[in-house]
Design a protein around this motif. Sequence first.
Motif, PDB file in Angstrom:
ATOM      1  N   LEU A  63      -8.569 -10.516   0.646  1.00 29.66           N
ATOM      2  CA  LEU A  63      -7.977  -9.381   1.462  1.00 29.66           C
ATOM      3  C   LEU A  63      -9.016  -9.042   2.370  1.00 29.66           C
ATOM      4  O   LEU A  63      -8.446  -8.629   3.507  1.00 29.66           O
ATOM      5  N   THR A  68      -7.681  -6.482   5.233  1.00 31.87           N
ATOM      6  CA  THR A  68      -6.682  -5.598   4.440  1.00 31.87           C
ATOM      7  C   THR A  68      -7.498  -5.068   3.077  1.00 31.87           C
ATOM      8  O   THR A  68      -8.488  -5.599   2.896  1.00 31.87           O
ATOM      9  N   ASN A  72      -2.975  -2.168   0.430  1.00 29.33           N
ATOM     10  CA  ASN A  72      -1.829  -2.920   1.154  1.00 29.33           C
ATOM     11  C   ASN A  72      -1.063  -3.956   0.477  1.00 29.33           C
ATOM     12  O   ASN A  72      -0.384  -4.723   1.007  1.00 29.33           O
ATOM     13  N   VAL A  73      -1.381  -4.310  -1.110  1.00 31.05           N
ATOM     14  CA  VAL A  73      -0.765  -5.317  -1.684  1.00 31.05           C
ATOM     15  C   VAL A  73       0.607  -4.607  -2.082  1.00 31.05           C
ATOM     16  O   VAL A  73       0.670  -3.395  -2.729  1.00 31.05           O
ATOM     17  N   PRO A 102       1.463  -1.811  -6.392  1.00 29.27           N
ATOM     18  CA  PRO A 102       2.345  -2.689  -6.015  1.00 29.27           C
ATOM     19  C   PRO A 102       3.545  -3.101  -7.128  1.00 29.27           C
ATOM     20  O   PRO A 102       3.395  -2.800  -8.347  1.00 29.27           O
ATOM     21  N   ALA A 125       0.270  -9.132   0.562  1.00 34.09           N
ATOM     22  CA  ALA A 125      -0.210  -7.964   1.045  1.00 34.09           C
ATOM     23  C   ALA A 125       0.195  -7.825   2.437  1.00 34.09           C
ATOM     24  O   ALA A 125       0.666  -8.920   3.058  1.00 34.09           O
TER      25      ALA A 125
END
Length: 134
Positions: A63, A68, A72-73, A102, A125
Amino acid sequence: MSSTRKIINSPEAPQNPLPLSQAVQVDKTLYVSGQLGFTKNGELVEGLEAQTRQTLDNIGHILKAAGTDFLNVVKVTVLLQDISDFSEMNKIYGEYFKERFPARVAYQVGQLPKAGALVEIDAIAIVGDLKEED
């Protein structure tokens, strides 16, 4: 309209000899391949707790290489050798995903791709800003 495809690779995550990428980014969406509990030197750590932590650390390195992080997953798949390990895996998982959880699915599988592997996790993500809405 065309899309942009980019291969993402982190030297901090284990390199796989199989014909697959650690992750593929298409536009702002990042698809992280299933990770096992291997160190970057290719050694499988022992035990479910250590493998879950190493697996998530590997995802974190990938990630980061894409710019990221875990916030942001948006989707995770967890494959377990034994579904009775779900609670123990979930305790470690909760150390990495603390908010804005998530979507997730977890399965018990017949066998993971490496003898001794107890957990495999993949992720999807978003790269870049992700606006939250209630």
